[in-house]
Motif scaffolding. Sequence first.
Motif, PDB file in Angstrom:
ATOM      1  N   MET A 129       0.867  -1.164   0.000  1.00 39.08           N
ATOM      2  CA  MET A 129       0.000   0.000   0.000  1.00 39.08           C
ATOM      3  C   MET A 129       0.912   1.224   0.000  1.00 39.08           C
ATOM      4  SD  MET A 129      -2.619  -1.893   0.019  1.00 39.08           S
ATOM      5  CE  MET A 129      -3.633  -0.495  -0.446  1.00 39.08           C
ATOM      6  N   CYS A 152       1.646  -2.870   4.962  1.00 35.84           N
ATOM      7  CA  CYS A 152       1.375  -1.511   5.423  1.00 35.84           C
ATOM      8  C   CYS A 152       2.675  -0.869   5.862  1.00 35.84           C
ATOM      9  CB  CYS A 152       0.437  -1.527   6.621  1.00 35.84           C
ATOM     10  SG  CYS A 152      -1.080  -2.434   6.347  1.00 35.84           S
ATOM     11  N   GLY A 153       3.069   0.227   5.204  1.00 36.63           N
ATOM     12  CA  GLY A 153       4.224   0.978   5.660  1.00 36.63           C
ATOM     13  C   GLY A 153       3.823   1.909   6.785  1.00 36.63           C
ATOM     14  N   HIS A 154       4.816   2.478   7.429  1.00 35.32           N
ATOM     15  CA  HIS A 154       4.587   3.505   8.438  1.00 35.32           C
ATOM     16  C   HIS A 154       5.793   4.417   8.408  1.00 35.32           C
ATOM     17  CE1 HIS A 154       1.044   3.367  11.048  1.00 35.32           C
ATOM     18  NE2 HIS A 154       1.628   4.377  11.654  1.00 35.32           N
ATOM     19  N   TYR A 155       5.741   5.544   9.115  1.00 36.93           N
ATOM     20  CA  TYR A 155       6.862   6.493   9.152  1.00 36.93           C
ATOM     21  C   TYR A 155       7.203   6.942   7.734  1.00 36.93           C
ATOM     22  CZ  TYR A 155       6.823   3.613  13.321  1.00 36.93           C
ATOM     23  OH  TYR A 155       6.409   2.889  14.397  1.00 36.93           O
ATOM     24  N   GLU A 156       8.501   6.874   7.319  1.00 37.30           N
ATOM     25  CA  GLU A 156       8.885   7.321   5.980  1.00 37.30           C
ATOM     26  C   GLU A 156       8.517   6.297   4.908  1.00 37.30           C
ATOM     27  OE1 GLU A 156       9.947   9.987   4.179  1.00 37.30           O
ATOM     28  OE2 GLU A 156       9.414  10.832   6.106  1.00 37.30           O
ATOM     29  N   GLY A 157       8.245   5.086   5.323  1.00 37.32           N
ATOM     30  CA  GLY A 157       7.972   4.019   4.363  1.00 37.32           C
ATOM     31  C   GLY A 157       8.877   2.830   4.636  1.00 37.32           C
ATOM     32  N   SER A 199      -2.246   2.579  -4.476  1.00 37.08           N
ATOM     33  CA  SER A 199      -2.515   3.805  -3.724  1.00 37.08           C
ATOM     34  C   SER A 199      -4.021   3.972  -3.563  1.00 37.08           C
ATOM     35  CB  SER A 199      -1.945   4.987  -4.505  1.00 37.08           C
ATOM     36  OG  SER A 199      -2.456   6.205  -4.001  1.00 37.08           O
ATOM     37  N   TYR A 234      -2.686  11.560  -2.039  1.00 38.40           N
ATOM     38  CA  TYR A 234      -2.465  12.273  -0.772  1.00 38.40           C
ATOM     39  C   TYR A 234      -1.699  11.297   0.105  1.00 38.40           C
ATOM     40  CZ  TYR A 234      -6.656   9.481  -0.176  1.00 38.40           C
ATOM     41  OH  TYR A 234      -7.543   8.446  -0.205  1.00 38.40           O
ATOM     42  N   LEU A 261      -0.914   9.496   3.848  1.00 36.52           N
ATOM     43  CA  LEU A 261      -1.417   9.149   5.177  1.00 36.52           C
ATOM     44  C   LEU A 261      -0.237   8.777   6.066  1.00 36.52           C
ATOM     45  CD1 LEU A 261      -4.281   6.903   3.817  1.00 36.52           C
ATOM     46  CD2 LEU A 261      -4.571   9.141   4.868  1.00 36.52           C
ATOM     47  N   THR A 262      -0.497   8.579   7.365  1.00 33.24           N
ATOM     48  CA  THR A 262       0.602   8.240   8.283  1.00 33.24           C
ATOM     49  C   THR A 262       0.997   6.774   8.149  1.00 33.24           C
ATOM     50  OG1 THR A 262      -0.963   7.762  10.050  1.00 33.24           O
ATOM     51  CG2 THR A 262      -0.020   9.986   9.989  1.00 33.24           C
ATOM     52  N   GLY A 263       0.079   5.943   7.645  1.00 38.34           N
ATOM     53  CA  GLY A 263       0.400   4.521   7.554  1.00 38.34           C
ATOM     54  C   GLY A 263      -0.459   3.821   6.522  1.00 38.34           C
TER      55      GLY A 263
HETATM   56  N1  SAH Z   1       7.677   8.774   2.307  1.00 40.31           N
HETATM   57  C1  SAH Z   1       6.670   8.168   1.508  1.00 40.31           C
HETATM   58  C2  SAH Z   1       5.303   8.219   2.210  1.00 40.31           C
HETATM   59  C3  SAH Z   1       5.265   7.429   3.485  1.00 40.31           C
HETATM   60  S1  SAH Z   1       3.691   7.477   4.219  1.00 40.31           S
HETATM   61  C4  SAH Z   1       6.548   8.900   0.173  1.00 40.31           C
HETATM   62  O1  SAH Z   1       6.730  10.109   0.151  1.00 40.31           O
HETATM   63  O2  SAH Z   1       6.219   8.255  -0.861  1.00 40.31           O
HETATM   64  C5  SAH Z   1       3.765   6.061   5.258  1.00 40.31           C
HETATM   65  C6  SAH Z   1       3.059   4.827   4.753  1.00 40.31           C
HETATM   66  O3  SAH Z   1       1.679   5.094   4.639  1.00 40.31           O
HETATM   67  C7  SAH Z   1       3.492   4.324   3.405  1.00 40.31           C
HETATM   68  O4  SAH Z   1       4.588   3.455   3.538  1.00 40.31           O
HETATM   69  C8  SAH Z   1       2.258   3.629   2.871  1.00 40.31           C
HETATM   70  O5  SAH Z   1       2.214   2.257   3.285  1.00 40.31           O
HETATM   71  C9  SAH Z   1       1.123   4.367   3.566  1.00 40.31           C
HETATM   72  N2  SAH Z   1       0.409   5.325   2.695  1.00 40.31           N
HETATM   73  C10 SAH Z   1       0.438   6.677   2.813  1.00 40.31           C
HETATM   74  N3  SAH Z   1      -0.331   7.267   1.884  1.00 40.31           N
HETATM   75  C11 SAH Z   1      -0.884   6.269   1.145  1.00 40.31           C
HETATM   76  C12 SAH Z   1      -1.758   6.240   0.010  1.00 40.31           C
HETATM   77  N4  SAH Z   1      -2.232   7.348  -0.554  1.00 40.31           N
HETATM   78  N5  SAH Z   1      -2.121   5.020  -0.478  1.00 40.31           N
HETATM   79  C13 SAH Z   1      -1.646   3.879   0.067  1.00 40.31           C
HETATM   80  N6  SAH Z   1      -0.796   3.854   1.133  1.00 40.31           N
HETATM   81  C14 SAH Z   1      -0.406   5.028   1.662  1.00 40.31           C
END
Ligand code: SAH
Length: 225
Positions: free
Chosen positions: A87, A112-117, A132, A136, A138-140
Motif C-alpha cells: 500500500m 502496510c508501511g509507516h513512518y517514511e515508508g 494507492s 495524498y 497518510l501516516t500509515g
Molecule cells: N515517504 C513516503 C510516504 C510514506 S507514508 C513517500 O513520500 O512516498 C507512510 C506509509 O503510509 C506508506 O509506507 C504507505 O504504506 C502508507 N500510505 C500513505 N499514503 C498512502 C496512500 N495514498 N495510499 C496507500 N498507502 C499510503
Amino acid sequence: MNIEILTLFPGMCEAVLGESIIGRAQSLDLVRIRARNIRDYTKDKHRRTDDPPFGGGLGMVMQCQPIADCFRAVCDELGERPHFIYMSPQGKPLTQQRVKELAQLPSIALLCGHYEGVDERVIEALVDEEISVGDYVLTGGELPALVLTDAITRLLPGVLKADAAFIGESHWDGLLEQPHYTRPAVWEGMAVPEVLLSGNHALQEQWRREQQLERTRRKRPDLLE
Ligand code: SAH
C-alpha cells in the motif's frame, strides 16, 4: 479467499474488520482475514523494526528483514505465495476494476508501511504491485489496506445478502448510481420522484438509467470520457 495484512499495528485492523458486513463474512468463513504483527518477526534483540535512513533525512525507514520473514511465514502457513501488494502513495490509484480482478485471487498479502515508508530493497525483492488509495499521504498503510480489504470482501460470493447486489452500483460499469429514497414519501415538504411510487417497473428502470447518466455527467464528467 485469504487476506493477510502485514502491519506494525494489527489492532487498528482488527478493530475495523470485526464489525458489520466484513465481520459477518469472516464468521461465515466466506473470507479469512488476518492482521500479522511485523514486529513478531524481527531478529533485533530490542525488537526494533525501523532505523534512520542512509544518507540522512527525516523519519524512520522500516527494515527489510522483519518484513521479508513475516511474508515468508505467511507463504509457509498458506502453502502458497499470495499476490503481495504494498500500500503506497506511489502505487497505481485503486479502481473498482482492479478490485474485481483481485477478488478472483485465492490469496493476497497487503504490506502496510509507516513512518517514511519501507526499505526499497524489500519492495524490489518481494512486492508484486503497489496500490494507492489516492494522491495524498497518510501516516500509515493500515487505512488503505482496510479500504482494499473491504472493497474486495464485499464482492466475494455470499457476502452481500442479495447475490450480485453490487452490480449497478457506482463505478461498476463506469457510471455513478442513481439517487435513493425511503419512507416517508414526503419529508419536510420534499417529495420523492413520482415514478418511484408508480409501481411501473419499466418506467423505473428507464428513470434509473437516466439518473445514472445525468449524475455521472454532472458529478464526474471525467468518467464519461
Ligand atoms: N515517504 C513516503 C510516504 C510514506 S507514508 C513517500 O513520500 O512516498 C507512510 C506509509 O503510509 C506508506 O509506507 C504507505 O504504506 C502508507 N500510505 C500513505 N499514503 C498512502 C496512500 N495514498 N495510499 C496507500 N498507502 C499510503
